[in-house]
Design a protein around this motif. Structure first.
Motif, PDB file in Angstrom:
ATOM      1  N   VAL A  85       7.427  -3.304  -2.930  1.00 30.19           N
ATOM      2  CA  VAL A  85       7.001  -2.068  -3.592  1.00 30.19           C
ATOM      3  C   VAL A  85       7.773  -0.914  -2.967  1.00 30.19           C
ATOM      4  O   VAL A  85       7.912  -0.841  -1.741  1.00 30.19           O
ATOM      5  CB  VAL A  85       5.475  -1.858  -3.429  1.00 30.19           C
ATOM      6  N   HIS A 106       1.970  -7.149   1.021  1.00 28.44           N
ATOM      7  CA  HIS A 106       0.782  -6.403   0.574  1.00 28.44           C
ATOM      8  C   HIS A 106       0.115  -5.651   1.719  1.00 28.44           C
ATOM      9  O   HIS A 106      -0.492  -4.608   1.509  1.00 28.44           O
ATOM     10  CB  HIS A 106      -0.206  -7.332  -0.140  1.00 28.44           C
ATOM     11  N   THR A 154       1.510  -2.331   1.909  1.00 31.60           N
ATOM     12  CA  THR A 154       1.002  -1.497   0.802  1.00 31.60           C
ATOM     13  C   THR A 154      -0.407  -0.995   1.128  1.00 31.60           C
ATOM     14  O   THR A 154      -0.738   0.165   0.868  1.00 31.60           O
ATOM     15  CB  THR A 154       1.038  -2.297  -0.522  1.00 31.60           C
ATOM     16  N   ALA A 179      -0.609   1.351  -7.156  1.00 32.87           N
ATOM     17  CA  ALA A 179      -0.292   0.718  -5.862  1.00 32.87           C
ATOM     18  C   ALA A 179      -1.221  -0.468  -5.602  1.00 32.87           C
ATOM     19  O   ALA A 179      -0.784  -1.507  -5.089  1.00 32.87           O
ATOM     20  CB  ALA A 179      -0.403   1.752  -4.736  1.00 32.87           C
ATOM     21  N   GLY A 214      -0.102  -4.230  -5.069  1.00 29.71           N
ATOM     22  CA  GLY A 214      -0.489  -4.938  -3.839  1.00 29.71           C
ATOM     23  C   GLY A 214      -1.002  -6.346  -4.147  1.00 29.71           C
ATOM     24  O   GLY A 214      -0.656  -7.305  -3.452  1.00 29.71           O
TER      25      GLY A 214
END
Ligand code: RUB
Length: 367
Positions: free
Chosen positions: A22, A42, A45, A63, A67
């Motif tokens: 991300v 994740h 994140t 987001a 995640g």
């Protein structure tokens, strides 16, 4: 959004997904530094949401979905039982980051729902495409809010906004700032008062910066100046975003929103909340049921900024040992809200009925 920084112009979303990675604009550094944060799993994140590298209800929701997609990709080589456990634990970690903005919970729930059918490959594909769909819906909703909110803005309007509900709080365009952008692009002569929004100063750091980027006439004001300008008759319209809207229209938004709404009513100024349907929580009957995030008191005792040389720095503004309270949001009772600018049009009172109809147009339609 088009971003001009250090002489370069870029067209960017606030955050996006590249496979299991991300990427996001690091909002903690703006407006002094522009950096893209790369989150390779994740757990990174989770930290980015908790520490507000990404913030604003819409962007937090996206987001959260990303995640869960990262977790599904991370777990793709496990057996089905372990895959499920891994993804559920990741979702729980994401849920515990910030309690108020409901978009986070809606996005996680949607991704978990599609992760429950088929083989692992199918589940991974389904979660990733659901997360991407949430991002695109967010973008689409902000465009719709821009269009229908613009219809409420007259040429010459002086508009007050609180916190940052701009492109940075969404994938792009924003909620409260979307109608302002559309009105400005349509050639309306508007002026924006951006409340500073202590303690994290999202108005000073983000909203003022976004308005500057777009060339929209604005002034940054301290939070306490809003009532002064309303009383002088120099504010025609107020638009704010929202973090969670109960079924009766009570609205949680950044701390200080409530007092702006009361002042707007006292001074007969329309007070609008711009938010997509993703920010409504129909399971929550009224605002007193909304959990209000309590953040670290250090955010009140210290301020972050840049020195004359542009170096980021932190200074203490209260005596060592000062006791501080830091509720991050407040609830504005629906009675102070003129209307909701949503992706399903402008909703006016009676809110309980009209909010319900925005979600179930055919069932409760009177025609
Ligand atoms: C952000 C905030 C914003 C709403 C609106 O709080 O209160 O006004 O989230 O956002 P924080 P959106 O900075 O603490 O996350 O535009 O996403 O609806």
């Amino acid at each position: 959004m088009r971003i001009k920084f250090n002489g370069k112009t870029k067209e960017l979303w606030t955050l996006w997904r590249e496979g299991g990675t991300v990427k996001m604009i690091d909002q903690r550094l703006l407006p002094h530094r522009f950096e893209i944060l790369t989150l390779t799993n994740h757990k990174e994140t989770v930290e980015a949401i908790r520490d507000m590298a990404v913030r604003g209800a819409g962007a937090i929701g996206v987001a959260g979905g990303y995640g869960v997609a990262q977790a599904a990709i991370e777990a793709q080589n496990l057996n089905l039982k372990e895959f499920k456990k891994y993804v559920i634990e990741a979702a729980d970690r994401l849920r515990k980051t910030r309690p108020t903005a409901v978009n986070l919970f809606h996005a996680i729930d949607r991704c978990i729902r599609v992760a429950s059918k088929g083989g692992i490959t199918e589940r991974v594909v389904a979660v990733c495409s659901e997360a991407d769909k949430i991002a695109l819906e967010d973008l689409e909703a902000s465009k719709k809010m821009g269009e229908c909110g613009n219809a409420l803005i007259d040429d010459g309007f002086r508009i007050l906004t609180h916190c940052n509900a701009g492109a940075l709080a969404f994938i792009d365009n924003g909620s409260a700032l979307a109608p302002i952008r559309v009105a400005h692009r349509a050639g309306k002569h508007i002026f924006v008062y951006a409340d500073e929004t202590r303690p994290r100063s999202q108005g000073a750091k983000l909203t003022a910066w976004e308005l500057q980027q777009e060339g929209i006439p604005y002034a940054l004001i301290v939070d306490n100046a809003a009532g002064h300008y309303m009383h002088l008759g120099e504010v025609d319209f107020v638009i704010v975003g929202a973090d969670r809207i109960a079924a009766n229209g009570d609205t949680a938004n950044k701390i200080g929103t409530y007092e702006k709404a009361v002042l707007a009513r006292e001074n007969r100024i329309p007070f609008y909340v711009a938010a997509p349907r993703m920010t409504f929580d129909l399971k929550c009957r009224s605002g007193d049921k909304i959990e209000i995030e309590k953040r670290n008191p250090d955010e009140v005792n210290w301020v972050w900024g840049a020195d004359e040389k542009g170096n980021l720095t932190k200074v203490r503004i209260s005596a060592e040992g000062t006791n501080a309270l830091n509720p991050s949001f407040d609830v504005t009772p629906a009675k102070y809200i003129t209307g909701f600018i949503t992706d399903a049009g402008v909703l006016k009172p009676p809110f309980r009925l009209n909010i319900h109809e925005a979600f179930h147009p055919r069932k409760s339609s009177k025609t």
